[in-house]
Design a protein around this motif. Structure first.
Motif, mmCIF file in Angstrom:
data_model
loop_
_atom_site.group_PDB
_atom_site.id
_atom_site.type_symbol
_atom_site.label_atom_id
_atom_site.label_comp_id
_atom_site.label_asym_id
_atom_site.label_seq_id
_atom_site.Cartn_x
_atom_site.Cartn_y
_atom_site.Cartn_z
ATOM 1 N N ASN A 168 0.889 -1.219 -0.113
ATOM 2 C CA ASN A 168 -0.058 -0.022 0.040
ATOM 3 C C ASN A 168 0.900 1.209 0.154
ATOM 4 O O ASN A 168 1.442 1.439 0.831
ATOM 5 N N SER A 169 1.004 2.159 -1.157
ATOM 6 C CA SER A 169 1.842 3.106 -1.286
ATOM 7 C C SER A 169 1.594 4.246 -0.120
ATOM 8 O O SER A 169 2.440 4.624 0.360
ATOM 9 N N GLU A 170 0.268 4.580 0.175
ATOM 10 C CA GLU A 170 0.144 5.340 1.228
ATOM 11 C C GLU A 170 0.480 4.860 2.586
ATOM 12 O O GLU A 170 1.166 5.899 3.258
ATOM 13 N N ALA A 171 0.324 3.633 3.033
ATOM 14 C CA ALA A 171 0.943 3.102 4.277
ATOM 15 C C ALA A 171 2.607 3.366 4.312
ATOM 16 O O ALA A 171 2.973 3.630 5.317
ATOM 17 N N GLY A 210 1.665 -14.837 8.171
ATOM 18 C CA GLY A 210 0.260 -14.885 8.159
ATOM 19 C C GLY A 210 -0.328 -13.798 7.494
ATOM 20 O O GLY A 210 -1.723 -14.023 7.837
ATOM 21 N N GLY A 211 -0.090 -13.050 6.713
ATOM 22 C CA GLY A 211 -0.596 -11.891 6.178
ATOM 23 C C GLY A 211 -1.337 -12.245 4.751
ATOM 24 O O GLY A 211 -1.409 -13.425 4.439
ATOM 25 N N ASN A 212 -1.722 -11.496 3.884
ATOM 26 C CA ASN A 212 -2.468 -11.627 2.625
ATOM 27 C C ASN A 212 -2.036 -10.632 1.727
ATOM 28 O O ASN A 212 -2.990 -9.956 1.352
ATOM 29 N N THR A 213 -0.757 -10.396 1.440
ATOM 30 C CA THR A 213 -0.515 -9.199 0.416
ATOM 31 C C THR A 213 -0.385 -9.746 -0.738
ATOM 32 O O THR A 213 0.276 -10.629 -1.039
ATOM 33 N N ARG A 214 -1.114 -8.801 -1.535
ATOM 34 C CA ARG A 214 -1.319 -9.083 -3.018
ATOM 35 C C ARG A 214 0.085 -8.748 -3.794
ATOM 36 O O ARG A 214 0.504 -7.641 -3.146
ATOM 37 N N ILE A 215 0.437 -9.070 -4.885
ATOM 38 C CA ILE A 215 1.137 -8.519 -5.908
ATOM 39 C C ILE A 215 0.615 -7.419 -6.775
ATOM 40 O O ILE A 215 -0.210 -7.776 -7.697
ATOM 41 N N PRO A 216 0.831 -6.255 -6.566
ATOM 42 C CA PRO A 216 0.216 -5.387 -7.680
ATOM 43 C C PRO A 216 0.443 -5.425 -9.109
ATOM 44 O O PRO A 216 1.736 -5.987 -9.328
ATOM 45 N N ASP A 217 0.060 -4.659 -9.834
ATOM 46 C CA ASP A 217 0.485 -4.806 -11.436
ATOM 47 C C ASP A 217 1.648 -3.741 -11.530
ATOM 48 O O ASP A 217 1.820 -2.860 -10.457
#
Length: 318
Positions: A50-53, A215-222
């Motif tokens: 998350n860029s804002e994070a 244990g997280g669920n981070t997606r791979i953005p395009d």
């Protein structure tokens, strides 16, 4: 609980050892709090995709550790990992320790400072150095000047210069009367846009792997969704890192009596031997070519330093 950051061996003086203390950071910068989440394993973290994070994390780190109240970057520009950037500053400080500068003002030149101005911020606040920071990109120059003007503790210690000549690094920036103890540079290390995009995708995969372990669920953005960001001149240049650094070495010889330590990061270890050879050819004292390893996020970079002067010559020049 603390936030996860890449495991690395940081410089002993680096204040960013271990895991991010997100509770402490949120206390200093409450705007970060809404981006903190708890993994199924009970660990506090943020979503590094998350860029804002990530920007809020940097704002919190800069406020908490460096008293920078206002920091932002234009959309799409490079958002640097602060712990690794701080390592470069601390290793550079080790080099200056051998000069016995005493109470003298240490003047440093940052080549390609970027919109984030991260090296002058850390160097000025951690060591009291005075900086000239240059960049070829007018948006980066405007952003860097805005950061300085909006923070009283940076004003008077950092001057931003626009390098109008895309074929020069030190020319037009180092003036005839200037004397610098040190130069810094974190060069673009990709040779093409395609290569830079492939590198970004590898970063995403590393992020996802790290998140799964937690244990997280981070997606791979395009490719269009870059939290690391970076404009072309920040990420790649024609001929890649080695061509950029060869040009730097050759041009540095023109300013051999105005700078004591020239330094740069080198991401590709195989480039170091080529650069050492070129430095000898250009007249640098071979003994003063030093290589250090340091953390730069998820990779290891090397700091290459060279000088054309002896300590005695530097003392005479003041």
């Amino acid at each position: 609980m603390s936030g996860k950051r890449p495991a690395a061996q940081l410089h002993p003086r680096n204040r960013h050892q271990g895991r991010y203390d997100l509770d402490q950071l949120c206390s200093s910068y409450p705007e970060l709090r809404k981006f903190v989440k708890t993994t199924p394993k009970g660990q506090k973290t943020i979503d590094f995709a998350n860029s804002e994070a990530v920007i809020r994390l940097n704002q919190a780190l800069l406020k908490h550790y460096y008293n920078v109240q206002h920091w932002s970057i234009p959309k799409g520009y490079l958002c640097p990992p602060i712990p690794g950037r701080a390592d470069y500053i601390h290793y550079a400080a080790d080099l200056l320790g051998s000069l016995n500068l005493g109470q003298k003002t240490v003047k440093v030149l940052d080549i390609g400072t970027g919109a984030n101005l991260i090296y002058p911020i850390i160097g000025s606040q951690a060591y009291g150095w005075h900086f000239v920071a240059s960049d070829i990109d007018p948006v980066s120059v405007e952003s860097a000047r805005a950061i300085v003007s909006s923070n009283k503790n940076l004003s008077g210690k950092i001057r931003i210069e626009h390098q109008h000549d895309k074929n020069s690094l030190f020319r037009h920036i180092i003036q005839p009367s200037d004397q610098f103890a040190l130069t810094l540079c974190n060069p673009p290390f990709h040779a093409s846009k395609k290569e830079a995009e492939a590198g970004t995708q590898r970063k995403w995969k590393n992020l996802k792997s790290s998140a799964v372990k937690r244990g997280g669920n981070t997606r791979i953005p395009d490719k269009k969704s870059l939290n690391f960001g970076g404009q072309a001149n920040e990420l790649w240049c024609e001929g890649g890192e080695i061509r950029f650094l060869k040009n730097m070495v050759r041009e540095s010889a023109e300013f051999s009596q105005q700078v004591f330590w020239f330094t740069t990061l080198v991401s590709k270890k195989e480039n170091i031997a080529l650069l050492r050879k070129l430095l000898v050819e250009e007249g640098a004292n071979q003994v003063k070519v030093k290589v250090k390893q340091m953390s730069q996020g998820q990779k290891i970079s090397h700091m290459l330093a060279w000088s054309f002067m002896s300590r005695e010559e530097h003392k005479l020049k003041g």
